[in-house]
Design an enzyme around this catalytic site. Structure first.
Site, PDB file in Angstrom:
ATOM      1  N   LYS A 109     -17.617  -0.010  -5.630  1.00  0.00           N
ATOM      2  CA  LYS A 109     -16.916  -1.027  -4.723  1.00  0.00           C
ATOM      3  C   LYS A 109     -17.249  -2.206  -5.434  1.00  0.00           C
ATOM      4  CE  LYS A 109     -17.081   1.361  -0.643  1.00  0.00           C
ATOM      5  NZ  LYS A 109     -17.810   2.450  -0.746  1.00  0.00           N
TER       6      LYS A 109
HETATM    7  C1  LIG Z   1     -17.258   3.979  -0.625  1.00  0.00           C
HETATM    8  C2  LIG Z   1     -17.685   4.980  -1.463  1.00  0.00           C
HETATM    9  C3  LIG Z   1     -16.932   6.314  -1.267  1.00  0.00           C
HETATM   10  C4  LIG Z   1     -15.839   6.668  -0.930  1.00  0.00           C
HETATM   11  O1  LIG Z   1     -14.529   5.853  -1.215  1.00  0.00           O
HETATM   12  P1  LIG Z   1     -13.394   5.608  -0.157  1.00  0.00           P
HETATM   13  O2  LIG Z   1     -12.384   4.460  -0.911  1.00  0.00           O
HETATM   14  O3  LIG Z   1     -13.807   5.155   1.139  1.00  0.00           O
HETATM   15  O4  LIG Z   1     -12.419   6.785  -0.105  1.00  0.00           O
HETATM   16  C5  LIG Z   1     -17.369   7.383  -2.514  1.00  0.00           C
HETATM   17  N1  LIG Z   1     -18.959   6.754  -3.137  1.00  0.00           N
HETATM   18  C6  LIG Z   1     -19.467   5.838  -2.920  1.00  0.00           C
HETATM   19  C7  LIG Z   1     -20.729   5.729  -3.787  1.00  0.00           C
HETATM   20  C8  LIG Z   1     -18.837   4.795  -2.274  1.00  0.00           C
HETATM   21  O5  LIG Z   1     -19.521   3.712  -2.148  1.00  0.00           O
END
Ligand SMILES: *Cc1c(COP(=O)(O)O)cnc(C)c1O
Length: 456
Positions: A109
Protein backbone atom coordinates in the site's frame (compact mmCIF):
# COMPACT_ATOMS: atom_id res chain seq x y z
CA UNK A 1 -8.12 13.08 -19.83
CA UNK A 2 -11.60 13.29 -18.37
CA UNK A 3 -13.18 10.98 -15.83
CA UNK A 4 -16.71 9.61 -15.58
CA UNK A 5 -18.62 7.75 -12.88
CA UNK A 6 -19.21 4.00 -13.20
CA UNK A 7 -22.92 4.77 -12.63
CA UNK A 8 -23.07 7.20 -15.52
CA UNK A 9 -24.37 10.39 -13.84
CA UNK A 10 -22.78 13.82 -13.43
CA UNK A 11 -20.36 15.88 -15.47
CA UNK A 12 -16.93 14.48 -16.38
CA UNK A 13 -14.11 15.75 -14.15
CA UNK A 14 -10.37 16.35 -14.49
CA UNK A 15 -7.69 14.20 -12.81
CA UNK A 16 -7.13 16.70 -9.98
CA UNK A 17 -10.86 16.90 -9.39
CA UNK A 18 -11.32 13.13 -9.09
CA UNK A 19 -8.29 12.83 -6.79
CA UNK A 20 -9.91 15.29 -4.38
CA UNK A 21 -13.45 13.93 -4.81
CA UNK A 22 -12.76 10.22 -4.11
CA UNK A 23 -16.28 8.81 -4.59
CA UNK A 24 -18.57 10.20 -7.32
CA UNK A 25 -21.73 12.00 -6.18
CA UNK A 26 -23.97 9.29 -7.67
CA UNK A 27 -22.20 6.71 -5.47
CA UNK A 28 -20.10 5.36 -8.35
CA UNK A 29 -16.32 5.24 -8.79
CA UNK A 30 -14.32 7.29 -11.28
CA UNK A 31 -12.78 5.86 -14.44
CA UNK A 32 -11.14 7.51 -17.46
CA UNK A 33 -13.41 8.26 -20.43
CA UNK A 34 -11.05 6.28 -22.65
CA UNK A 35 -8.13 4.00 -21.78
CA UNK A 36 -4.90 5.06 -23.48
CA UNK A 37 -3.14 2.46 -25.64
CA UNK A 38 0.62 2.23 -25.23
CA UNK A 39 1.53 -0.74 -27.43
CA UNK A 40 3.87 1.41 -29.54
CA UNK A 41 5.81 2.52 -26.43
CA UNK A 42 6.51 -0.90 -24.93
CA UNK A 43 9.96 -1.43 -26.45
CA UNK A 44 11.14 1.96 -25.19
CA UNK A 45 9.62 1.47 -21.75
CA UNK A 46 11.52 -1.80 -21.27
CA UNK A 47 14.73 0.11 -20.55
CA UNK A 48 13.33 2.52 -17.96
CA UNK A 49 13.99 2.58 -14.26
CA UNK A 50 10.93 2.38 -12.03
CA UNK A 51 10.55 6.12 -11.45
CA UNK A 52 10.87 7.02 -15.14
CA UNK A 53 8.35 4.37 -16.12
CA UNK A 54 6.02 5.73 -13.43
CA UNK A 55 6.19 9.23 -14.95
CA UNK A 56 5.44 7.79 -18.42
CA UNK A 57 2.43 5.81 -17.21
CA UNK A 58 1.03 8.36 -14.78
CA UNK A 59 1.33 11.34 -17.13
CA UNK A 60 -1.23 9.67 -19.42
CA UNK A 61 -3.79 9.90 -16.60
CA UNK A 62 -2.58 12.96 -14.66
CA UNK A 63 -2.49 15.22 -17.71
CA UNK A 64 -3.44 18.33 -15.75
CA UNK A 65 -0.21 18.19 -13.73
CA UNK A 66 2.86 19.68 -15.48
CA UNK A 67 5.27 16.85 -16.27
CA UNK A 68 8.14 18.40 -14.30
CA UNK A 69 5.93 18.61 -11.23
CA UNK A 70 4.81 15.03 -11.73
CA UNK A 71 8.43 13.95 -11.99
CA UNK A 72 9.24 15.68 -8.70
CA UNK A 73 6.26 14.01 -7.01
CA UNK A 74 7.29 10.57 -8.29
CA UNK A 75 10.98 10.94 -7.39
CA UNK A 76 10.10 12.09 -3.89
CA UNK A 77 7.59 9.28 -3.39
CA UNK A 78 9.97 6.46 -4.30
CA UNK A 79 13.12 7.94 -2.75
CA UNK A 80 11.82 6.66 0.60
CA UNK A 81 11.81 3.04 -0.61
CA UNK A 82 14.58 0.90 0.82
CA UNK A 83 15.43 -0.93 -2.40
CA UNK A 84 16.97 0.96 -5.28
CA UNK A 85 14.79 -0.89 -7.79
CA UNK A 86 11.68 0.17 -5.79
CA UNK A 87 9.99 -3.13 -6.73
CA UNK A 88 12.77 -5.73 -7.15
CA UNK A 89 12.18 -8.93 -9.07
CA UNK A 90 13.36 -12.27 -7.66
CA UNK A 91 13.38 -15.74 -9.14
CA UNK A 92 12.44 -18.17 -6.40
CA UNK A 93 12.13 -21.82 -7.34
CA UNK A 94 9.50 -22.30 -10.05
CA UNK A 95 8.27 -18.72 -10.16
CA UNK A 96 9.11 -15.04 -10.15
CA UNK A 97 8.26 -12.79 -7.23
CA UNK A 98 8.00 -9.02 -7.37
CA UNK A 99 8.56 -7.48 -3.96
CA UNK A 100 6.28 -4.51 -3.41
CA UNK A 101 7.03 -4.16 0.30
CA UNK A 102 10.12 -1.97 0.47
CA UNK A 103 8.24 1.20 1.44
CA UNK A 104 8.10 2.79 4.91
CA UNK A 105 5.42 0.48 6.38
CA UNK A 106 6.57 -2.70 4.59
CA UNK A 107 3.35 -3.36 2.65
CA UNK A 108 2.45 -2.75 -0.99
CA UNK A 109 0.00 0.00 0.00
CA UNK A 110 3.01 2.32 0.39
CA UNK A 111 3.50 2.29 -3.39
CA UNK A 112 0.24 4.17 -3.83
CA UNK A 113 0.02 5.99 -0.49
CA UNK A 114 3.43 7.69 -0.75
CA UNK A 115 2.46 8.95 -4.20
CA UNK A 116 -0.97 10.04 -2.94
CA UNK A 117 0.54 12.04 -0.06
CA UNK A 118 2.87 14.00 -2.36
CA UNK A 119 0.10 14.40 -4.94
CA UNK A 120 -2.39 15.73 -2.37
CA UNK A 121 0.19 18.19 -1.09
CA UNK A 122 0.76 19.50 -4.62
CA UNK A 123 -2.92 19.66 -5.62
CA UNK A 124 -3.97 21.33 -2.35
CA UNK A 125 -1.25 23.98 -2.70
CA UNK A 126 -2.31 24.66 -6.30
CA UNK A 127 -5.92 25.11 -5.21
CA UNK A 128 -5.09 27.01 -1.99
CA UNK A 129 -7.04 24.34 -0.17
CA UNK A 130 -6.62 22.09 2.82
CA UNK A 131 -7.95 18.66 3.67
CA UNK A 132 -8.69 16.59 6.75
CA UNK A 133 -8.45 12.91 6.01
CA UNK A 134 -10.60 10.55 8.04
CA UNK A 135 -9.97 6.82 7.70
CA UNK A 136 -10.75 3.54 9.43
CA UNK A 137 -8.29 0.68 9.39
CA UNK A 138 -8.01 -2.93 10.40
CA UNK A 139 -4.23 -2.81 9.91
CA UNK A 140 -2.13 -2.07 6.82
CA UNK A 141 -4.09 0.84 5.33
CA UNK A 142 -3.87 2.98 8.47
CA UNK A 143 -0.12 2.88 8.83
CA UNK A 144 0.43 3.35 5.07
CA UNK A 145 -1.92 6.35 5.11
CA UNK A 146 -0.28 7.87 8.20
CA UNK A 147 3.16 7.47 6.66
CA UNK A 148 1.98 8.84 3.33
CA UNK A 149 0.45 11.95 4.92
CA UNK A 150 2.76 12.70 7.87
CA UNK A 151 4.33 16.15 7.90
CA UNK A 152 2.50 17.31 4.75
CA UNK A 153 1.33 20.89 4.40
CA UNK A 154 -2.43 21.42 4.20
CA UNK A 155 -3.29 17.90 5.37
CA UNK A 156 -4.36 16.49 8.72
CA UNK A 157 -4.97 12.77 9.10
CA UNK A 158 -7.34 11.12 11.56
CA UNK A 159 -7.04 7.34 11.61
CA UNK A 160 -9.33 5.13 13.68
CA UNK A 161 -8.49 1.57 14.59
CA UNK A 162 -10.43 -0.84 16.82
CA UNK A 163 -9.00 -0.87 20.36
CA UNK A 164 -7.09 -4.11 21.05
CA UNK A 165 -7.95 -5.63 17.68
CA UNK A 166 -4.96 -4.83 15.49
CA UNK A 167 -1.64 -6.62 15.86
CA UNK A 168 0.89 -5.02 18.27
CA UNK A 169 3.23 -4.27 15.36
CA UNK A 170 0.49 -2.66 13.31
CA UNK A 171 -0.61 -0.58 16.29
CA UNK A 172 2.94 0.63 16.93
CA UNK A 173 3.38 1.49 13.25
CA UNK A 174 0.54 3.96 13.71
CA UNK A 175 0.99 5.25 17.25
CA UNK A 176 4.74 5.95 17.03
CA UNK A 177 4.21 8.60 14.36
CA UNK A 178 4.25 11.84 16.34
CA UNK A 179 3.90 14.47 13.62
CA UNK A 180 1.57 17.38 14.46
CA UNK A 181 -0.76 16.57 11.57
CA UNK A 182 -1.38 12.93 12.56
CA UNK A 183 -4.15 11.93 14.98
CA UNK A 184 -4.42 8.24 15.81
CA UNK A 185 -7.66 7.21 17.51
CA UNK A 186 -8.17 3.91 19.29
CA UNK A 187 -11.92 3.32 19.18
CA UNK A 188 -13.66 1.09 21.72
CA UNK A 189 -15.45 -1.02 19.11
CA UNK A 190 -14.86 -3.23 16.08
CA UNK A 191 -13.44 -2.36 12.67
CA UNK A 192 -17.02 -2.12 11.36
CA UNK A 193 -17.80 0.42 14.10
CA UNK A 194 -14.82 2.50 12.95
CA UNK A 195 -15.96 2.28 9.36
CA UNK A 196 -19.50 3.26 10.34
CA UNK A 197 -18.17 6.34 12.10
CA UNK A 198 -16.34 7.33 8.90
CA UNK A 199 -19.55 6.82 6.89
CA UNK A 200 -21.64 8.81 9.36
CA UNK A 201 -19.19 11.72 9.27
CA UNK A 202 -19.04 11.72 5.45
CA UNK A 203 -22.83 11.52 5.12
CA UNK A 204 -23.24 14.58 7.34
CA UNK A 205 -22.75 16.98 4.42
CA UNK A 206 -22.59 20.25 6.43
CA UNK A 207 -19.97 18.66 8.70
CA UNK A 208 -18.10 17.20 5.74
CA UNK A 209 -17.92 20.59 4.04
CA UNK A 210 -17.15 22.56 7.21
CA UNK A 211 -14.31 20.20 8.14
CA UNK A 212 -13.11 19.70 4.53
CA UNK A 213 -13.06 15.92 4.90
CA UNK A 214 -11.03 13.84 2.46
CA UNK A 215 -10.60 10.11 1.89
CA UNK A 216 -7.68 7.85 1.06
CA UNK A 217 -9.40 4.46 0.75
CA UNK A 218 -8.71 2.11 -2.11
CA UNK A 219 -11.38 3.59 -4.38
CA UNK A 220 -9.25 6.75 -4.83
CA UNK A 221 -8.32 6.82 -8.50
CA UNK A 222 -4.76 8.03 -7.86
CA UNK A 223 -4.03 4.86 -5.91
CA UNK A 224 -5.01 2.74 -8.91
CA UNK A 225 -2.84 4.85 -11.24
CA UNK A 226 0.21 4.36 -8.99
CA UNK A 227 -0.38 0.59 -9.00
CA UNK A 228 -0.64 0.28 -12.80
CA UNK A 229 3.07 1.11 -12.99
CA UNK A 230 4.41 -2.09 -11.43
CA UNK A 231 2.36 -4.33 -13.73
CA UNK A 232 4.22 -2.80 -16.67
CA UNK A 233 7.49 -2.94 -14.74
CA UNK A 234 6.96 -6.64 -14.01
CA UNK A 235 5.88 -7.72 -17.48
CA UNK A 236 8.60 -5.67 -19.22
CA UNK A 237 11.36 -7.03 -17.02
CA UNK A 238 10.21 -10.52 -17.94
CA UNK A 239 10.35 -9.52 -21.61
CA UNK A 240 13.94 -8.45 -20.98
CA UNK A 241 14.52 -12.00 -19.72
CA UNK A 242 13.06 -13.42 -22.93
CA UNK A 243 9.42 -14.05 -22.05
CA UNK A 244 6.90 -12.45 -24.42
CA UNK A 245 4.05 -12.56 -21.95
CA UNK A 246 3.56 -13.37 -18.31
CA UNK A 247 0.82 -14.47 -15.91
CA UNK A 248 0.61 -12.35 -12.76
CA UNK A 249 -0.86 -13.59 -9.48
CA UNK A 250 -2.43 -11.10 -7.09
CA UNK A 251 -3.48 -11.82 -3.47
CA UNK A 252 -6.78 -9.99 -3.48
CA UNK A 253 -9.09 -8.27 -1.00
CA UNK A 254 -10.76 -5.10 -2.26
CA UNK A 255 -9.91 -5.74 -5.95
CA UNK A 256 -7.82 -2.53 -5.99
CA UNK A 257 -4.47 -4.07 -6.77
CA UNK A 258 -5.70 -6.51 -9.41
CA UNK A 259 -7.89 -3.87 -11.05
CA UNK A 260 -4.70 -1.90 -11.74
CA UNK A 261 -3.41 -5.02 -13.52
CA UNK A 262 -6.60 -5.22 -15.56
CA UNK A 263 -6.10 -1.63 -16.64
CA UNK A 264 -2.43 -2.27 -17.51
CA UNK A 265 -3.53 -5.18 -19.72
CA UNK A 266 -6.15 -2.99 -21.43
CA UNK A 267 -3.43 -0.40 -22.10
CA UNK A 268 -1.27 -3.04 -23.78
CA UNK A 269 0.97 -4.53 -21.07
CA UNK A 270 2.25 -7.97 -22.15
CA UNK A 271 0.21 -9.87 -19.57
CA UNK A 272 -1.45 -13.18 -20.50
CA UNK A 273 -3.59 -13.92 -17.44
CA UNK A 274 -4.24 -12.23 -14.14
CA UNK A 275 -4.59 -14.86 -11.42
CA UNK A 276 -6.88 -13.73 -8.62
CA UNK A 277 -5.98 -15.43 -5.33
CA UNK A 278 -8.17 -15.36 -2.21
CA UNK A 279 -8.10 -16.88 1.25
CA UNK A 280 -11.26 -18.40 2.80
CA UNK A 281 -13.02 -15.07 2.20
CA UNK A 282 -13.58 -16.14 -1.36
CA UNK A 283 -16.42 -14.06 -2.86
CA UNK A 284 -14.21 -13.10 -5.80
CA UNK A 285 -12.92 -16.62 -6.33
CA UNK A 286 -16.53 -17.86 -6.45
CA UNK A 287 -17.49 -15.11 -8.87
CA UNK A 288 -14.74 -15.96 -11.34
CA UNK A 289 -15.58 -19.66 -11.00
CA UNK A 290 -19.36 -19.42 -11.31
CA UNK A 291 -20.30 -15.95 -12.58
CA UNK A 292 -22.26 -15.33 -9.38
CA UNK A 293 -21.14 -12.60 -6.96
CA UNK A 294 -22.71 -13.24 -3.55
CA UNK A 295 -21.62 -12.17 -0.06
CA UNK A 296 -20.96 -14.43 2.89
CA UNK A 297 -19.77 -13.54 6.39
CA UNK A 298 -16.22 -12.38 6.96
CA UNK A 299 -13.95 -14.98 8.49
CA UNK A 300 -10.75 -13.85 10.27
CA UNK A 301 -7.62 -15.48 8.77
CA UNK A 302 -3.83 -15.21 8.96
CA UNK A 303 -3.96 -12.90 5.90
CA UNK A 304 -6.18 -10.22 7.48
CA UNK A 305 -5.82 -7.62 4.73
CA UNK A 306 -7.76 -9.97 2.46
CA UNK A 307 -10.56 -10.66 4.95
CA UNK A 308 -13.15 -8.84 2.92
CA UNK A 309 -16.55 -9.89 1.60
CA UNK A 310 -17.58 -6.92 -0.51
CA UNK A 311 -14.75 -5.75 -2.78
CA UNK A 312 -15.12 -2.00 -3.25
CA UNK A 313 -13.22 -1.80 -6.55
CA UNK A 314 -15.15 -4.64 -8.19
CA UNK A 315 -17.60 -2.04 -9.52
CA UNK A 316 -14.85 -0.74 -11.79
CA UNK A 317 -14.53 -4.17 -13.39
CA UNK A 318 -18.33 -4.39 -13.72
CA UNK A 319 -18.29 -1.15 -15.71
CA UNK A 320 -16.22 -2.80 -18.44
CA UNK A 321 -18.24 -6.01 -18.22
CA UNK A 322 -21.30 -3.82 -18.90
CA UNK A 323 -19.60 -2.35 -22.01
CA UNK A 324 -19.11 0.97 -20.22
CA UNK A 325 -22.82 1.47 -19.69
CA UNK A 326 -23.37 3.30 -16.38
CA UNK A 327 -27.11 2.57 -16.31
CA UNK A 328 -26.43 -1.19 -16.33
CA UNK A 329 -23.85 -0.89 -13.53
CA UNK A 330 -26.30 1.16 -11.48
CA UNK A 331 -28.97 -1.52 -11.94
CA UNK A 332 -26.52 -4.30 -11.00
CA UNK A 333 -25.31 -2.48 -7.89
CA UNK A 334 -28.84 -1.75 -6.76
CA UNK A 335 -29.87 -5.35 -7.09
CA UNK A 336 -26.70 -6.42 -5.26
CA UNK A 337 -27.47 -4.00 -2.43
CA UNK A 338 -30.99 -5.36 -2.09
CA UNK A 339 -30.25 -9.09 -2.32
CA UNK A 340 -26.53 -9.51 -1.50
CA UNK A 341 -26.23 -11.34 -4.81
CA UNK A 342 -25.41 -10.43 -8.39
CA UNK A 343 -25.39 -12.54 -11.53
CA UNK A 344 -24.54 -10.34 -14.51
CA UNK A 345 -26.02 -11.63 -17.78
CA UNK A 346 -22.51 -12.06 -19.26
CA UNK A 347 -19.66 -14.37 -18.35
CA UNK A 348 -16.61 -13.26 -16.34
CA UNK A 349 -13.74 -11.79 -18.37
CA UNK A 350 -11.56 -14.74 -19.52
CA UNK A 351 -8.42 -12.68 -18.81
CA UNK A 352 -8.80 -13.81 -15.20
CA UNK A 353 -7.80 -17.12 -13.68
CA UNK A 354 -8.58 -17.74 -10.04
CA UNK A 355 -7.67 -19.88 -7.05
CA UNK A 356 -8.20 -20.06 -3.32
CA UNK A 357 -5.81 -21.07 -0.55
CA UNK A 358 -7.04 -21.99 2.91
CA UNK A 359 -5.04 -21.49 6.10
CA UNK A 360 -3.35 -24.91 5.96
CA UNK A 361 -2.30 -24.49 2.33
CA UNK A 362 -0.96 -21.03 3.14
CA UNK A 363 1.08 -22.28 6.11
CA UNK A 364 2.39 -25.22 4.06
CA UNK A 365 3.51 -22.85 1.31
CA UNK A 366 5.36 -20.61 3.79
CA UNK A 367 7.09 -23.66 5.28
CA UNK A 368 7.97 -25.21 1.91
CA UNK A 369 9.43 -22.00 0.48
CA UNK A 370 11.51 -21.50 3.58
CA UNK A 371 12.76 -25.08 3.57
CA UNK A 372 13.42 -25.40 -0.14
CA UNK A 373 14.49 -21.89 -1.16
CA UNK A 374 15.26 -20.09 2.09
CA UNK A 375 12.75 -17.43 1.11
CA UNK A 376 10.16 -16.18 3.58
CA UNK A 377 6.68 -15.39 2.28
CA UNK A 378 4.26 -13.28 4.27
CA UNK A 379 0.85 -15.00 4.57
CA UNK A 380 -0.81 -12.77 1.92
CA UNK A 381 1.95 -13.43 -0.57
CA UNK A 382 1.81 -17.12 0.35
CA UNK A 383 -1.87 -17.27 -0.63
CA UNK A 384 -0.84 -15.99 -4.07
CA UNK A 385 2.12 -18.34 -4.34
CA UNK A 386 0.05 -21.35 -3.31
CA UNK A 387 -2.51 -20.52 -5.98
CA UNK A 388 0.24 -19.83 -8.55
CA UNK A 389 1.74 -23.29 -8.11
CA UNK A 390 -1.66 -24.94 -8.59
CA UNK A 391 -2.87 -22.86 -11.56
CA UNK A 392 0.36 -22.52 -13.54
CA UNK A 393 -0.28 -23.08 -17.26
CA UNK A 394 2.14 -23.85 -20.08
CA UNK A 395 3.44 -21.12 -22.34
CA UNK A 396 4.22 -18.27 -19.94
CA UNK A 397 6.06 -17.79 -16.65
CA UNK A 398 4.11 -16.89 -13.56
CA UNK A 399 4.94 -13.90 -11.40
CA UNK A 400 3.48 -13.53 -7.92
CA UNK A 401 3.17 -10.10 -6.34
CA UNK A 402 4.59 -10.01 -2.80
CA UNK A 403 2.36 -7.58 -0.92
CA UNK A 404 3.90 -7.49 2.57
CA UNK A 405 7.21 -8.11 4.31
CA UNK A 406 7.04 -11.35 6.36
CA UNK A 407 8.11 -9.52 9.53
CA UNK A 408 4.73 -7.76 9.60
CA UNK A 409 3.13 -11.15 10.25
CA UNK A 410 5.74 -12.82 12.41
CA UNK A 411 3.33 -15.05 14.34
CA UNK A 412 2.06 -16.70 11.12
CA UNK A 413 5.67 -17.32 10.08
CA UNK A 414 6.37 -18.88 13.46
CA UNK A 415 3.28 -21.05 13.17
CA UNK A 416 4.34 -22.23 9.70
CA UNK A 417 8.02 -22.86 10.31
CA UNK A 418 8.16 -23.45 14.06
CA UNK A 419 10.79 -20.73 14.34
CA UNK A 420 10.80 -17.02 15.12
CA UNK A 421 12.39 -16.07 11.79
CA UNK A 422 10.68 -12.96 10.54
CA UNK A 423 12.20 -9.71 11.73
CA UNK A 424 12.92 -6.32 10.29
CA UNK A 425 15.03 -3.70 12.09
CA UNK A 426 12.39 -1.03 11.43
CA UNK A 427 9.69 -3.07 13.15
CA UNK A 428 11.91 -4.25 16.00
CA UNK A 429 12.90 -0.63 16.68
CA UNK A 430 9.25 0.39 17.04
CA UNK A 431 9.08 -1.33 20.40
CA UNK A 432 11.46 1.28 21.87
CA UNK A 433 9.76 4.40 20.49
CA UNK A 434 7.36 6.68 22.35
CA UNK A 435 3.71 6.47 21.29
CA UNK A 436 0.73 8.78 21.12
CA UNK A 437 -2.86 7.64 20.77
CA UNK A 438 -6.23 8.90 21.92
CA UNK A 439 -8.92 6.51 23.09
CA UNK A 440 -12.42 7.23 21.87
CA UNK A 441 -15.84 5.74 22.49
CA UNK A 442 -17.49 4.10 19.50
CA UNK A 443 -19.61 7.15 18.83
CA UNK A 444 -19.59 9.28 15.66
CA UNK A 445 -20.65 12.41 17.53
CA UNK A 446 -17.75 12.31 19.98
CA UNK A 447 -15.27 11.62 17.18
CA UNK A 448 -16.82 14.41 15.08
CA UNK A 449 -16.56 16.89 17.95
CA UNK A 450 -12.95 15.93 18.49
CA UNK A 451 -12.13 16.45 14.81
CA UNK A 452 -13.92 19.78 14.83
CA UNK A 453 -11.98 20.93 17.89
CA UNK A 454 -8.68 20.25 16.10
CA UNK A 455 -9.72 21.64 12.72
CA UNK A 456 -11.01 24.93 14.15
C1 LIG B 1 -4.43 -4.53 1.14
C2 LIG B 1 -3.63 -5.76 1.01
C3 LIG B 1 -4.00 -6.79 0.11
C4 LIG B 1 -5.26 -6.72 -0.73
O1 LIG B 1 -5.18 -5.75 -1.76
P1 LIG B 1 -6.51 -5.24 -2.48
O2 LIG B 1 -6.08 -4.08 -3.30
O3 LIG B 1 -7.46 -4.82 -1.37
O4 LIG B 1 -7.06 -6.36 -3.29
C5 LIG B 1 -3.16 -7.91 0.01
N1 LIG B 1 -2.05 -8.03 0.78
C6 LIG B 1 -1.68 -7.07 1.66
C7 LIG B 1 -0.47 -7.29 2.47
C8 LIG B 1 -2.45 -5.90 1.81
O5 LIG B 1 -2.07 -4.96 2.70
Amino acid sequence: MRYVSTRGDGEPLSFQQVVLAGLARDGGLYLPETIPSVTDKISEWRKLRYQDLAVEVMSLFADDIPIDELRKIVEKSYAVFRDEAVAPLRQVGPLFIMELFHGPTLAFKDVAMQFLGNLFEYVLAENHAEMNIVAATSGDTGSAAINGMRGRKGIRTFVMFPFGRVSPVQERQMTTVLDDNVFTLSVHGTFDDCQNIVKTLFNDLPFRDACKLGAVNSINWARIVAQVVYYFYAALQLQNLGYDQTDITVPTGNFGNIFAGYLAKKMGAPIRHLVLATNENDILYRYFQTGIYSTGTVMPTISPSMDIQVASNFERYLYYLADEDGATVKRWMESFRETGKLQPDRSPDPLFRTGRADTQQTLDTIRDFWKEYHYLLDPHTAVGVSVSLRTKEEGAPILALATAHPAKFGSAIQRATGEDLAHHPILDALMELPTRVREMPSDARTVGEYIQSIVK
